[in-house]
Write an enzyme that holds these catalytic residues in place. Structure first.
Site, PDB file in Angstrom:
ATOM      1  N   GLY A  12      73.116 169.303  33.341  1.00  0.00           N
ATOM      2  CA  GLY A  12      73.042 167.846  33.488  1.00  0.00           C
ATOM      3  C   GLY A  12      71.691 167.367  33.013  1.00  0.00           C
ATOM      4  O   GLY A  12      71.422 167.339  31.814  1.00  0.00           O
ATOM      5  N   SER A  13      70.811 167.050  33.994  1.00  0.00           N
ATOM      6  CA  SER A  13      69.453 166.642  33.623  1.00  0.00           C
ATOM      7  C   SER A  13      68.763 167.765  32.844  1.00  0.00           C
ATOM      8  O   SER A  13      67.961 167.518  31.951  1.00  0.00           O
ATOM      9  CB  SER A  13      68.641 166.309  34.876  1.00  0.00           C
ATOM     10  OG  SER A  13      69.134 165.129  35.464  1.00  0.00           O
ATOM     11  N   LEU A  15      77.414 166.339  25.548  1.00  0.00           N
ATOM     12  CA  LEU A  15      76.201 167.119  25.784  1.00  0.00           C
ATOM     13  C   LEU A  15      76.277 167.751  27.178  1.00  0.00           C
ATOM     14  O   LEU A  15      76.105 168.954  27.337  1.00  0.00           O
ATOM     15  CB  LEU A  15      74.957 166.214  25.665  1.00  0.00           C
ATOM     16  CG  LEU A  15      73.611 166.871  26.009  1.00  0.00           C
ATOM     17  CD1 LEU A  15      73.228 167.916  24.954  1.00  0.00           C
ATOM     18  CD2 LEU A  15      72.498 165.810  26.093  1.00  0.00           C
ATOM     19  N   THR A  16      76.589 166.907  28.184  1.00  0.00           N
ATOM     20  CA  THR A  16      76.584 167.362  29.571  1.00  0.00           C
ATOM     21  C   THR A  16      77.641 168.443  29.826  1.00  0.00           C
ATOM     22  O   THR A  16      78.773 168.347  29.351  1.00  0.00           O
ATOM     23  CB  THR A  16      76.823 166.150  30.505  1.00  0.00           C
ATOM     24  OG1 THR A  16      75.783 165.215  30.273  1.00  0.00           O
ATOM     25  CG2 THR A  16      76.836 166.552  31.962  1.00  0.00           C
ATOM     26  N   THR A  35      82.250 160.702  27.850  1.00  0.00           N
ATOM     27  CA  THR A  35      82.801 159.341  27.823  1.00  0.00           C
ATOM     28  C   THR A  35      83.480 159.083  26.477  1.00  0.00           C
ATOM     29  O   THR A  35      82.973 159.511  25.436  1.00  0.00           O
ATOM     30  CB  THR A  35      81.693 158.309  28.062  1.00  0.00           C
ATOM     31  OG1 THR A  35      81.041 158.637  29.269  1.00  0.00           O
ATOM     32  CG2 THR A  35      82.259 156.897  28.160  1.00  0.00           C
ATOM     33  N   GLN A  66      76.734 140.446  49.097  1.00  0.00           N
ATOM     34  CA  GLN A  66      76.253 139.900  50.369  1.00  0.00           C
ATOM     35  C   GLN A  66      76.346 138.370  50.385  1.00  0.00           C
ATOM     36  O   GLN A  66      76.773 137.779  51.375  1.00  0.00           O
ATOM     37  CB  GLN A  66      74.801 140.354  50.609  1.00  0.00           C
ATOM     38  CG  GLN A  66      74.287 140.082  52.005  1.00  0.00           C
ATOM     39  CD  GLN A  66      74.998 140.927  53.073  1.00  0.00           C
ATOM     40  OE1 GLN A  66      75.591 141.955  52.778  1.00  0.00           O
ATOM     41  NE2 GLN A  66      74.955 140.471  54.307  1.00  0.00           N
ATOM     42  N   GLU A  71      73.047 158.972  30.885  1.00  0.00           N
ATOM     43  CA  GLU A  71      72.071 158.902  29.785  1.00  0.00           C
ATOM     44  C   GLU A  71      70.646 159.080  30.312  1.00  0.00           C
ATOM     45  O   GLU A  71      69.697 158.480  29.822  1.00  0.00           O
ATOM     46  CB  GLU A  71      72.261 157.627  28.959  1.00  0.00           C
ATOM     47  CG  GLU A  71      73.701 157.570  28.432  1.00  0.00           C
ATOM     48  CD  GLU A  71      73.910 156.672  27.241  1.00  0.00           C
ATOM     49  OE1 GLU A  71      72.944 156.388  26.524  1.00  0.00           O
ATOM     50  OE2 GLU A  71      75.067 156.285  27.034  1.00  0.00           O
TER      51      GLU A  71
END
Lengths: 264, 380
Positions: free
Chosen positions: B131-132, B125-126, B158, B336, B363
């Site tokens: 993007g967004s 899709l991207t 991906t 940490q 996503e």
């Protein structure tokens, strides 16, 4: 060919911890698993089914909680599962257990029975051979590899010995006790788990088996084993390491040590 | 209300845990170092049903649900975020488009092999400039007789490095805006489809996340999923479900990192004491576990609401928003707690911290999650 695998649910000894004060095993909260050798037996049975056809049934004697072990066997691909469970069976030693499982096997029917070599919680390695004796069928213990089934009724098995192995042809019906090396168990299938809980685990209680049972050979009363004493093995002290010795010096040093302790 | 998993889910969880510990954990570090996903592991995941959990047995799937899928995502991601996203993109993005919107024929042809263990899917899709703002698709699909001709470039696809089946989106009518996007499915061997190298990334490095270019790719109309113009709806619906997977992945990465830190603080001695005996350590771990559990419950609620066919988009967005921010906090704290060793690649918390960041981005970013939540709440 009807293959029946006998399994035992045991505490996962990898997860068992020692109580630092009493040095005894902490069993609370320890997960239960299918005994490793038994799981190899399941895998071996499933492979035989894939190669030669037939069905794989799985039998477990234990409390109602052993249900999950049978579901796991179903999720691996076994066709049917039996839980042998009754108050009367409680406290059985290996002899009584073998007597009860033999009754269950007679009830279910079998061509080939596979048990694990031994259970990790008791390490007796007795129940498999005792079942074969009770049923009066031939047995091959310590099965490391199943080569073939010939003429539909002869199993060719490699049996492990300490210093050698035997290749044995055995006529069915017969019993094998499986070593972990016999087969690497497959994972349950995610969908098999869903199917496993849709199937019935058939309960074989006292009433179901009473025609096949010898009443004096079951439960605590039917168990000839008496636990004389149980104790935690004390860890031995660290050994002495003798370094940088030639073979002759090493022999001399060892003999001197043995002599010192009056062993020789 | 029942917060307990049923027997089926418990045994599935146990099986996923064993698989993750025995098969995924030993490979995770090497796959991260080499940035190559292990194909034998992928085959094993297919074999045990990990790639088809919420899909019907009728199509060769597991016949499970999104709760079971979330359990799998958590257990696998405890040891490897890359494996988590590999399962997630295949399952909740690629497969769900075909399952939710494909015809019976398309399901037999494209869904069955993806859920029965034979093929792996990806979802494109991207784009470099979408993007967004996914509606700004520049990839075009032009109808030419009974075929579409597709041209354009997708980025961050991906699984594309090894996928067999490509689900992708392209603009069929620019003037119609979001209603001008359509969804297509095709085989990797389709002429004109080219996959670039794995993009170098900060985390989930073993996942195969590549640029995919489509150059005069001809696909028959029969490979369009859903109606022409329904693509944006299909893409968004898939992402709603996908967010449950990412939330579960976040919970898994976080729990995996915390488990490592707990193991470490129980062994590590400083100032003559185990560092687990310091109240600061105990309080920190108590806070982190509480955060993880809160995220897990949000995730399970989102999964169950999807399984119950409720409107789950808001639940999924809330689970992902909370879980993805939580995993970053938890992994930073896990490093940490382990001090200098936590920062070393020898310990898996270093990888967990790098893997965690992407959960706030893919996503749907955290900001997009807030848009979805506020939108569902009708805050305009």
């Amino acid at each position: 060919m009807k293959i029946v695998v006998c399994i035992k649910q045991v505490p996962d000894t990898n997860e068992v911890k020692l109580d630092p004060i009493t040095n005894t095993l902490i069993r609370d909260g320890v997960p239960s698993i299918i005994n490793h050798d038994d799981k190899s037996g399941i895998e071996a049975a499933l492979i035989l089914k894939e190669r030669f056809g037939g069905t794989v049934s799985v039998v477990c004697m234990g409390p109602p909680q052993a249900d999950v072990a049978l579901r796991e066997a179903l999720a691996m691909g076994c066709d049917e599962a039996y839980l042998v469970s009754a108050r009367e069976f409680g406290g059985s030693d290996t002899w009584a257990t073998a007597s009860i499982i033999s009754a269950a096997l007679t009830n279910i029917g079998y061509d080939l029975v596979i048990t694990g070599r031994q259970a990790i919680d008791g390490d007796t390695a007795q129940v498999g051979p005792q079942i074969a004796e009770t049923l009066g069928i031939p047995q091959v213990s310590y099965a490391e590899e199943i080569y073939d089934i010939e003429d539909g009724n002869k199993v060719i098995v490699k049996r492990q010995f300490e210093d050698r192995y035997h290749i044995i042809e055995v006529k069915m019906p017969c019993l094998l006790t499986a070593l972990a090396e016999l087969a690497t168990p497959r994972y349950m299938h995610a969908g098999g788990i869903i199917d496993a809980y849709k199937k019935d685990v058939k309960l074989l209680g006292y009433d179901d088996l009473k025609d096949q049972l010898v009443p004096e050979y079951i439960g605590l009363k039917g168990s000839p084993t008496n636990v004389f004493k149980s104790f935690t093995k004390q860890a031995k002290g660290t050994g002495t390491i003798l370094k940088d010795l030639s073979p002759d010096e090493a022999v001399e040093a060892i003999i001197a040590k043995l002599d010192e302790r009056h062993i020789i | 209300m029942d917060f307990k998993l049923n027997k089926t889910h418990l045994l599935q969880q146990e099986m996923f845990r064993r698989f993750a510990e025995n098969e995924v954990k030993p490979l995770a570090e090497e796959m991260d170092e080499t940035e190559i996903y292990n194909m034998e592991l992928l085959a094993k995941m297919h074999k045990v049903g990990l790639m088809g959990i919420p899909y019907s047995k009728e199509y060769g799937g597991v016949g499970g649900d999104y709760l079971g899928y979330s359990l799998a995502m958590e257990e696998i991601s405890k040891h490897d975020g890359s494996s988590g996203i590999t399962i997630s993109v295949h399952t909740s993005l690629a497969c769900s488009c075909v399952d939710g919107f494909g015809t019976e024929e398309q399901k037999q042809m494209w869904l069955r092999p993806m859920v029965d263990g034979s093929k792996t899917g990806c979802y494109g899709l991207t784009e470099p400039n979408a993007g967004s703002d996914a509606a700004g698709q520049q990839t075009k699909a032009v109808l030419d007789g009974d075929h579409y001709i597709i041209n354009g470039t997708k980025i961050f696809t991906t699984n594309s490095g090894f996928a067999d089946t490509f689900v992708m989106f392209a603009m069929t009518d620019k003037s119609a805006g979001t209603k001008g996007i359509s969804c297509f499915v095709m085989d990797k061997s389709t002429p004109g489809l080219t996959v670039g190298p794995n993009i170098k990334r900060m985390g989930i490095r073993a996942a195969q996340n590549c640029e995919v270019s489509y150059e005069n790719v001809r696909v028959p109309v029969s490979q369009r999923i859903g109606k022409e113009g329904a693509g944006f709806k299909i893409a968004m619906k898939a992402l709603d479900g996908g967010r449950i997977g990412i939330a579960a992945q976040s919970v898994g990465i976080a729990q995996g990192a915390l488990n490592e830190a707990i193991k470490y603080v129980k062994e590590r001695k400083q100032f003559g004491k185990r560092i687990s005996s310091f109240q600061n350590t105990q309080f920190k771990i108590a806070e982190l576990q509480t955060q993880i559990d809160a995220a897990r419950l949000l995730t399970w609620r989102a999964a169950v609401s999807k399984d119950d066919h409720e409107n789950f988009a808001q639940n999924a967005a809330m689970a992902k928003l909370f879980a993805s921010e939580m995993v970053n906090d938890v992994c930073r704290a896990a490093v940490q707690l382990m001090g200098g060793y936590g920062y070393c690649r020898e310990y898996p918390v270093e990888r967990a911290l790098r893997d965690a960041k992407i959960t706030e981005i893919y996503e749907g970013t955290s900001e997009v999650m807030k848009m979805v939540i506020a939108g569902s709440m009708k805050i305009f």
